[in-house]
Write a protein that holds these residues in place. Structure first.
Motif, PDB file in Angstrom:
ATOM      1  N   VAL A 120      42.253 -25.885  33.075  1.00 10.20           N
ATOM      2  CA  VAL A 120      41.901 -26.595  31.851  1.00 10.20           C
ATOM      3  C   VAL A 120      40.544 -26.117  31.346  1.00 10.20           C
ATOM      4  N   HIS A 133      37.778 -26.770  28.064  1.00 11.17           N
ATOM      5  CA  HIS A 133      37.408 -27.515  26.865  1.00 11.17           C
ATOM      6  C   HIS A 133      36.879 -26.508  25.843  1.00 11.17           C
ATOM      7  N   TYR A 143      49.881 -32.325  29.310  1.00 14.19           N
ATOM      8  CA  TYR A 143      48.907 -32.386  30.404  1.00 14.19           C
ATOM      9  C   TYR A 143      47.485 -32.338  29.839  1.00 14.19           C
ATOM     10  N   ALA A 144      47.284 -31.470  28.845  1.00 14.77           N
ATOM     11  CA  ALA A 144      45.962 -31.338  28.229  1.00 14.77           C
ATOM     12  C   ALA A 144      45.568 -32.605  27.467  1.00 14.77           C
ATOM     13  N   LYS A 161      43.538 -34.775  29.333  1.00 14.43           N
ATOM     14  CA  LYS A 161      42.234 -34.229  29.694  1.00 14.43           C
ATOM     15  C   LYS A 161      41.248 -34.222  28.522  1.00 14.43           C
ATOM     16  N   VAL A 166      41.434 -28.829  23.757  1.00 14.60           N
ATOM     17  CA  VAL A 166      41.535 -28.546  25.187  1.00 14.60           C
ATOM     18  C   VAL A 166      42.667 -27.546  25.416  1.00 14.60           C
ATOM     19  N   ARG A 167      42.400 -26.521  26.215  1.00 13.38           N
ATOM     20  CA  ARG A 167      43.396 -25.495  26.532  1.00 13.38           C
ATOM     21  C   ARG A 167      43.848 -25.650  27.976  1.00 13.38           C
ATOM     22  N   ALA A 168      45.153 -25.565  28.194  1.00 15.48           N
ATOM     23  CA  ALA A 168      45.733 -25.623  29.541  1.00 15.48           C
ATOM     24  C   ALA A 168      46.575 -24.373  29.770  1.00 15.48           C
ATOM     25  N   TRP A 175      50.789 -21.286  28.144  1.00 15.10           N
ATOM     26  CA  TRP A 175      49.529 -21.918  27.763  1.00 15.10           C
ATOM     27  C   TRP A 175      49.781 -22.857  26.592  1.00 15.10           C
ATOM     28  N   GLU A 231      47.245 -25.363  23.660  1.00 15.45           N
ATOM     29  CA  GLU A 231      45.988 -25.959  23.224  1.00 15.45           C
ATOM     30  C   GLU A 231      46.286 -27.244  22.471  1.00 15.45           C
ATOM     31  N   THR A 232      45.697 -28.323  22.937  1.00 15.37           N
ATOM     32  CA  THR A 232      45.885 -29.640  22.326  1.00 15.37           C
ATOM     33  C   THR A 232      44.624 -30.001  21.550  1.00 15.37           C
ATOM     34  N   TRP A 246      49.405 -29.743  18.790  1.00 12.76           N
ATOM     35  CA  TRP A 246      49.277 -28.705  19.802  1.00 12.76           C
ATOM     36  C   TRP A 246      49.988 -27.431  19.364  1.00 12.76           C
TER      37      TRP A 246
END
Length: 349
Positions: free
Chosen positions: A52, A54, A192-193, A196, A232-234, A242, A244-245, A318
């Motif tokens: 994760v 930021h 998931y992101a 976070k 946030v990137r997961a 991958w 990004e949210t 996202w």
């Protein structure tokens, strides 16, 4: 000691005693593109290798918090599968731990022969599912093949929904995502992101700030740039997946902390202006005007301040691997601050 399967819902804490203390570790995947994996990784039912980052917003040293989805029925995924070991790493794991660890979220194998029989000698084993399916055995840990053994993970192994990922750790060729229920997707990582995303706590501006007056409006605002987008990137190593949210501030909702009050607007929902600000700053001479965003208290506090709740609503979107993308339920982040209210005293002569 006879090798044994453990079928109950084991937690990470209950496994601590059975994990050996070997310090040896193996990089997951060719070239060491993921983090370090050791025997504790396999024993930990709640450990995910998702990385994760930021990317934007949420910085600073102040207090932060996570978003609460407005939709009470929305929840992030309870479990999924991830690549864990190459053939060589799995063999080394079994030899170094003598077969002590987890092959699934709720399935522990304790005894070297269990691992060797299934992953090196071809013995079939049952999956932990209601359909009573069978996990086929492997020859010599699949050494010589390119790929990974995938195992289920769960952010919270006590969540009953995590039992849906019920397959014994299984093989998948390199460069491929398993075609099984609960395989990871860009959406999995985006959700998931979401969990976070960290929102900075910011106190709203109010005028008068120290003490409001009964029947006179209190102006509330947030200056431009006080709240910014948070991204946030997961990424899940060795999968190419991958997401990004992004959380974007949308509106401010006020709850005065007492029924003896009025809000402006009446809904208590203050929209964000085009320039990114909320409401309008108070200026001298506006004390009796109704503000675009604010509160009017109808009675004074008596030694105990009202608790003004200010909730920011954030729009969630996202994007991810292969051009995937969508929206998710809005989230909220709430702060509370004291509001003292005084009565105007007048003397008739």
């Amino acid at each position: 000691m006879k090798p044994r399967h453990t079928w109950s819902a084991l937690t990470t804490a209950s496994l601590t005693a059975v994990v050996l203390a070997s310090a040896s570790a193996h990089a997951v995947g060719g070239g060491g593109t993921a983090g370090e994996v050791d025997e504790r990784t396999l024993a930990s039912t709640a450990h995910s290798q998702i990385e994760v980052t930021h990317v934007k917003g949420g910085g600073g040293k102040g207090k932060k918090g996570n978003l609460a989805p407005i939709d009470p029925n929305w929840k992030p995924p309870a479990c999924w599968y991830e690549p864990l070991f190459t053939p060589e790493q799995l063999k080394a794991f079994v030899e170094e731990t003598d077969g002590e660890g987890m092959v699934g979220i709720h399935q522990g194998w304790y005894g070297r022969s269990l691992w060797e029989n299934h992953y090196a000698k071809g013995k079939h084993e049952p999956n932990l599912d209601t359909e009573n399916t069978t996990a086929k055995g492997y020859d010599n840990y699949n050494i010589g093949k390119k790929g990974y053994f995938w195992r289920s993970v769960a952010p919270d192994d006590a969540d009953p929904r995590s039992s849906a990922c019920d397959k014994v750790m299984f093989w998948q060729d390199q460069g491929e995502i398993p075609e099984v229920p609960h395989s990871p997707t860009p959406k999995t990582l985006a959700e998931y992101a979401y969990d976070k995303v960290e929102i900075p706590e910011t106190k709203i501006e109010a005028k008068p700030a120290a003490k409001s007056t009964v029947n006179l409006p209190t102006w509330v605002w947030l200056d431009k740039g006080t709240f910014k987008d948070v991204k946030v990137r997961a990424e899940l190593p060795n999968t190419g997946l991958w997401a990004e949210t992004t959380a974007k501030p949308k509106s401010l909702h006020l709850e005065p902390g007492t029924a003896d009050s009025e809000t402006f607007p009446a809904s208590g929902e203050c929209k964000i202006n085009e320039d990114g600000s909320i409401g309008t700053p108070y200026t001298k001479g506006k004390s009796k005007q109704d503000p675009p965003c604010g509160i009017k208290y109808l009675r004074a506090t008596d030694g105990k301040p009202f608790q003004l709740k200010a909730s920011i609503t954030w729009e969630i979107s996202w994007e991810g691997t292969g051009g995937a993308g969508d929206t998710m339920p809005d989230g909220t982040f709430e702060t509370t601050q004291d509001m003292n209210v005084q009565e105007i005293q007048s003397i008739n002569r």
